[in-house]
Design a protein around this motif. Structure first.
Motif, PDB file in Angstrom:
ATOM      1  N   UNK A 202       7.581  59.683  36.925  1.00 52.73           N
ATOM      2  CA  UNK A 202       8.923  59.568  36.745  1.00 52.73           C
ATOM      3  C   UNK A 202       9.348  58.492  35.421  1.00 52.73           C
ATOM      4  N   UNK A 203      10.607  58.792  34.926  1.00 52.87           N
ATOM      5  CA  UNK A 203      10.867  57.864  33.639  1.00 52.87           C
ATOM      6  C   UNK A 203      11.932  56.894  34.215  1.00 52.87           C
ATOM      7  N   UNK A 204      11.863  55.766  33.713  1.00 55.86           N
ATOM      8  CA  UNK A 204      13.110  54.738  34.134  1.00 55.86           C
ATOM      9  C   UNK A 204      14.271  55.405  33.538  1.00 55.86           C
ATOM     10  N   UNK A 205      14.253  56.073  32.621  1.00 57.29           N
ATOM     11  CA  UNK A 205      15.678  56.639  32.246  1.00 57.29           C
ATOM     12  C   UNK A 205      16.295  57.672  33.049  1.00 57.29           C
ATOM     13  N   UNK A 206      15.516  58.238  33.981  1.00 56.31           N
ATOM     14  CA  UNK A 206      15.889  59.151  34.954  1.00 56.31           C
ATOM     15  C   UNK A 206      16.535  58.306  36.087  1.00 56.31           C
ATOM     16  N   UNK A 207      16.380  57.027  36.133  1.00 54.14           N
ATOM     17  CA  UNK A 207      16.796  56.300  37.373  1.00 54.14           C
ATOM     18  C   UNK A 207      18.031  55.449  37.341  1.00 54.14           C
ATOM     19  N   UNK A 208      18.399  55.371  35.946  1.00 53.62           N
ATOM     20  CA  UNK A 208      19.487  54.101  35.537  1.00 53.62           C
ATOM     21  C   UNK A 208      20.769  54.441  36.115  1.00 53.62           C
ATOM     22  N   UNK A 209      21.543  53.410  36.408  1.00 60.73           N
ATOM     23  CA  UNK A 209      22.979  53.305  36.860  1.00 60.73           C
ATOM     24  C   UNK A 209      23.459  51.930  35.868  1.00 60.73           C
ATOM     25  N   UNK A 210      24.734  52.449  35.238  1.00 60.10           N
ATOM     26  CA  UNK A 210      25.199  51.252  34.377  1.00 60.10           C
ATOM     27  C   UNK A 210      26.538  50.543  35.106  1.00 60.10           C
ATOM     28  N   UNK A 211      26.955  49.739  34.280  1.00 60.12           N
ATOM     29  CA  UNK A 211      28.079  49.021  34.770  1.00 60.12           C
ATOM     30  C   UNK A 211      27.969  48.205  35.941  1.00 60.12           C
ATOM     31  N   UNK A 212      26.680  47.789  36.355  1.00 60.61           N
ATOM     32  CA  UNK A 212      26.433  46.769  37.564  1.00 60.61           C
ATOM     33  C   UNK A 212      26.901  45.492  37.173  1.00 60.61           C
ATOM     34  N   UNK A 213      27.162  44.682  38.094  1.00 59.12           N
ATOM     35  CA  UNK A 213      27.667  43.171  37.849  1.00 59.12           C
ATOM     36  C   UNK A 213      26.399  42.340  37.222  1.00 59.12           C
ATOM     37  N   UNK A 214      25.362  42.410  37.766  1.00 55.53           N
ATOM     38  CA  UNK A 214      24.060  41.908  37.102  1.00 55.53           C
ATOM     39  C   UNK A 214      23.821  42.406  35.754  1.00 55.53           C
ATOM     40  N   UNK A 215      23.850  43.712  35.532  1.00 61.89           N
ATOM     41  CA  UNK A 215      23.656  43.902  33.890  1.00 61.89           C
ATOM     42  C   UNK A 215      24.963  43.457  33.141  1.00 61.89           C
ATOM     43  N   UNK A 216      25.786  43.443  33.513  1.00 60.34           N
ATOM     44  CA  UNK A 216      27.081  42.558  32.493  1.00 60.34           C
ATOM     45  C   UNK A 216      26.899  41.009  32.481  1.00 60.34           C
TER      46      UNK A 216
END
Length: 866
Positions: A579-593
């Motif tokens: 499995x690739x990490x790119x298949x797992x991603x979610x964007x816009x999370x608080x910690x990301x920003x």
């Protein structure tokens, strides 16, 4: 209510060790706990602070006195930790060391932390290295009432027993000593719901029924006392409920684990129903949103004992804000910073105070939050938390102002006894502490409250061109390495000795760096003064599950663990695949920003698995709105990731679903590299690794396991004729094999950046200054090992620049500013096979000081202004 100890001069310290010499600290800059005094002497005698006087004015000294000229260094009281599980959650964390929680029942007021305290906890010595001299050791939060807490000092005693380490023993010669405060732990919310299947409605009834039992016992005892000499019955005693009777009587300090407003409201009603005062709310993520509610508690508002930035690890902590201490102070409430050790390593409790100041809390209140405020909350401010005559001689000599980045004890005295043998103290590079902008901090606090704890953290202002003035230094990436392109590399002198220049960015590219930019038209460009700041490369996050997980305790907020690629339970459709990490991603999370605003423009994340093979990591932009946004995926595949170890990854289930030994994991990895899965997708990726076309990132901590990997590497390379590109993640014991790692060209990503002996596989960590000359990062780097810094949790990634700077200021003989920055940028990219444009950061103030802040970034060809 029983009489309590007064704040008058104490004639003796019962913990004093006969034969301990007196010590005179000469020419100190003293933080007494309430004010700064310059040019003073502090006399430590008989386990007490005997005298504080102007240097040279104290008069004659009796007997032998060890005079120590501290040369103007800062001297403070010892740090006081109001929330610790040290000793009861002892390191290394093993089954025999786990005595934090009982899960027998939700109400257990009769349990006592002293009965589980382990004096062999490795963290006791470590916490002294950070200047902690007193801690309230609480039971855990698995129960509404978890039991009674005790105040300990970490100093090793001759008898090495828990009872000898208590600050004020509740018993002397078998008799109860009147007036000594008792302490108790309460807890509310998710923890109890999960362990006992109780709702908050059950929780409320648990408390009320327990307190009713305590009230009834108190009534019986009071009635007995009222009869006086007419008593014919024995005094009413009930070991189950006597502590709660004492709570209602006013003799017990109550500390409550709680996060949400509904818990606070329930607690306030309980205090008014049974007439008892709460000393402090702990964690209390939403306290800054409802200060008026807290002021309705019986006996006045509790203090708020909190983390500075550790939040969002579960739903209850989702509304946490770095501006909470400022907002609470503005509302007139008391701030206390705590460790919840080992949740946060108590050795670095002072860093929590420094962060509270970075985000706007007055510096004196920030100091108060780890010295005098927790001492007062313990009811122990008559003897700790201040350096005044008559208090315990718990005193720290610091190598720099305590709130500056990397401040380290030069000596620690507990009960007048020096705790550090031959401490390693270096002259730190000059650090200018830039106080945070009050307007920015106040605006941040206002927005946090106004948004009900959920401010909009997405980028808001974009420019194509800008000129940064007041630039002290500038760094860029050339041929994959960080290089300084402007300013002196000597940061040991004051700011005033450096000429400040400018950096001009037009069309998303730097067009000029220097003292002047002749020929560049600056008209119409937005100008930002960095006030002696720097231009740095953008940083990279690795280790934390950014983009893959938002709240560890909430399954719906994360991708989840992928099947063990070698397990027997893998669905047929996924057999032999990776499995690739790119298949797992979610964007816009608080910690990301938040990470993006902290200068981590890129993250490298990979799936997690219960088995040997985790999957393939991907590099992505933290500020992207979704995976389809232009430039969201910076590099689809970076490295192949595997885990070797006990639990938490390797050693769980692979090859038929059985638990594998370390030796079996090593053999399985070797077989995979030699083609055991040829003809499958898994085999194809391992073939790329074996041919040196793809890095293999191995999560591993123990030196012996690392040694086995080095042997494996040599064997595989001999058979394939290709060089393996191996990088180790974790690496807490890697310093024990520094020469071997350098010879094998194996890099190390230290995760966490500062090691902690949390497991048996990490119990031989390198302590770092003041105990040792080197940090783990500096020792490995000095031997020629390429080192990066990672993070275990998403909320910790915001500290990446500080973690790099910490190594620089701690070991400037090894790190330059450029090589320190590389720890969290280009080194990570190199080790994990990522080739990207790092972008740039504009930092206001000393980039290697805690008071600096990022005011803009260049990412994806455009400038974001914060």
């Amino acid at each position: 209510m029983l009489p309590l100890c007064s704040s008058a001069f104490s004639p003796s310290n019962e913990r004093f060790v006969p034969g301990t010499p007196s010590h005179l600290l000469v020419n100190a800059t003293l933080w007494t706990g309430t004010e700064v005094l310059e040019g003073v002497d502090v006399l430590l005698k008989d386990g007490l602070v005997a005298r504080v006087s102007a240097t040279g004015s104290g008069g004659a000294l009796d007997g032998y006195v060890d005079k120590i000229d501290v040369g103007g260094k800062w001297v403070t009281p010892g740090i006081v930790d109001l929330h610790s599980h040290i000793g009861v959650g002892a390191a290394p964390g093993m089954r025999g060391n786990a005595d934090t929680n009982s899960i027998k029942a939700p109400i257990l007021p009769w349990l006592r932390s002293i009965d589980g305290f382990n004096t062999h906890d490795q963290a006791l010595n470590n916490t002294i290295l950070g200047g902690v001299t007193t801690m309230l050791v609480l039971p855990g939060s698995a129960n509404n009432i978890g039991g009674q807490a005790f105040v300990f000092k970490p100093r090793k005693t001759s008898g090495n027993s828990p009872s000898e380490m208590i600050l004020e023993p509740p018993f002397e010669d078998g008799k109860r000593v009147g007036g000594r405060w008792r302490h108790m732990k309460h807890a509310m919310g998710e923890n109890i719901k999960g362990l006992h299947g109780a709702t908050r409605m059950d929780q409320a009834f648990n408390f009320r029924t327990a307190y009713e039992e305590g009230r009834k016992l108190k009534v019986k005892q009071d009635a007995w006392c009222a009869k006086g000499l007419e008593n014919t019955e024995p005094f009413p005693v009930d070991l189950n409920w006597e502590a709660l009777a004492d709570v209602i009587r006013g003799n017990v300090k109550i500390n409550v684990h709680s996060y949400q407003t509904n818990d606070f409201d329930q607690l306030v009603r309980l205090t008014n129903e049974f007439k008892f005062h709460v000393t402090a709310l702990h964690h209390a993520t939403e306290a800054y949103l409802v200060p008026s509610l807290l002021k309705k508690a019986f006996g006045g508002p509790p203090a708020v004992a909190q983390f500075a930035t550790h939040a969002r690890y579960k739903l209850e902590s989702w509304r946490g804000s770095e501006y909470a201490p400022l907002a609470l102070a503005n509302a007139g409430l008391t701030n206390i910073m705590k460790s919840d050790h080992p949740v946060l390593d108590s050795r670095y409790l002072l860093w929590e105070a420094a962060q509270s100041h970075i985000y706007g809390l007055n510096w004196t209140l920030a100091m108060d939050s780890v010295f005098s405020a927790p001492a007062k909350a313990m009811g122990m401010d008559h003897r700790i938390g201040h350096v005044v005559a008559g208090h315990d001689a718990d005193v720290i000599v610091w190598d720099s102002m305590p709130l500056t980045l990397g401040a380290t004890p030069a000596q620690v005295f507990i009960d007048g006894i020096p705790q550090l043998d031959s401490p390693h103290v270096v002259a730190k590079p000059h650090l200018q502490f830039i106080p945070p902008s009050s307007s920015n901090a106040e605006a941040g606090a206002f927005e946090a409250v106004a948004s009900d704890g959920n401010p909009d953290r997405s980028p808001k202002q974009f420019l194509e061109s800008i000129v940064y003035t007041g630039v002290r230094s500038a760094f860029s990436v050339n041929d994959g390495d960080v290089q300084q392109v402007f300013g002196s590399s000597d940061l040991s002198s004051s700011f005033e000795k450096h000429e400040l220049g400018m950096v001009v960015i037009e069309g998303g590219k730097i067009v000029c760096v220097g003292l002047e930019c002749e020929g560049v038209d600056l008209k119409g460009l937005t100008s930002v003064d960095l006030k002696g700041g720097s231009i740095l490369p953008g940083m990279t996050s690795f280790g934390a599950p950014l983009g893959i997980q938002e709240m560890p305790s909430e399954a719906s907020t994360q991708d989840g663990a992928v099947f063990d690629a070698l397990g027997s339970d893998v669905p047929k459709l996924l057999a032999g695949q990776v499995i690739k990490g790119s298949e797992s991603l979610s964007f816009g999370g608080k910690d990301l920003l938040i990470a993006h605003q902290a200068g981590l423009l890129t993250s490298i994340s990979h799936p997690s698995s219960p088995g040997l093979v985790s999957g393939l990591s991907t590099a992505f932009r933290n500020s992207a709105s979704n995976i389809l946004a232009p430039g969201a995926i910076a590099q689809d595949v970076a490295s192949l990731h595997v885990v070797i170890g006990h639990g938490g990854g390797g050693g769980r289930s692979y090859g038929g679903g059985s638990t594998g030994s370390i030796s079996e994991q090593i053999r399985a990895l070797k077989n995979l590299l030699l083609g055991a899965e040829d003809g499958t997708e898994l085999g194809e990726w391992f073939e790329k690794v074996s041919k040196g076309k793809l890095p293999l990132a191995i999560s591993v901590t123990k030196a012996d396991h690392i040694a086995s990997i080095l042997i494996l590497k040599k064997e595989v390379e001999k058979k394939t004729g290709s060089k393996l590109r191996i990088v180790l993640e974790g690496g807490q014991e890697a310093h024990l094999l520094a020469d071997e790692l350098a010879e094998a060209s194996v890099g190390v990503i230290l995760n966490p950046p500062r090691s902690y002996p949390g497991t048996w596989d990490t119990h031989r960590t390198l302590a770092g200054p003041p105990a040792t000359k080197h940090t783990t990062a500096s020792l490995l780097t000095s031997k020629g090992v390429v080192v990066g810094l990672g993070h275990l949790t998403s909320d910790a990634t915001r500290h990446a620049r500080y973690d790099a700077a910490w190594n620089y200021v701690s070991v400037p003989s090894v790190f330059t500013p450029a090589s320190a920055i590389a720890l969290v940028s280009t080194n990570l990219n190199k080790l994990l096979g990522v080739e990207i444009d790092t972008g740039l950061l504009a930092v206001e103030g000393d980039a290697f000081g805690a008071g600096s802040r990022i005011v803009g970034v260049l990412a994806g060809g455009r400038i974001e202004v914060f």
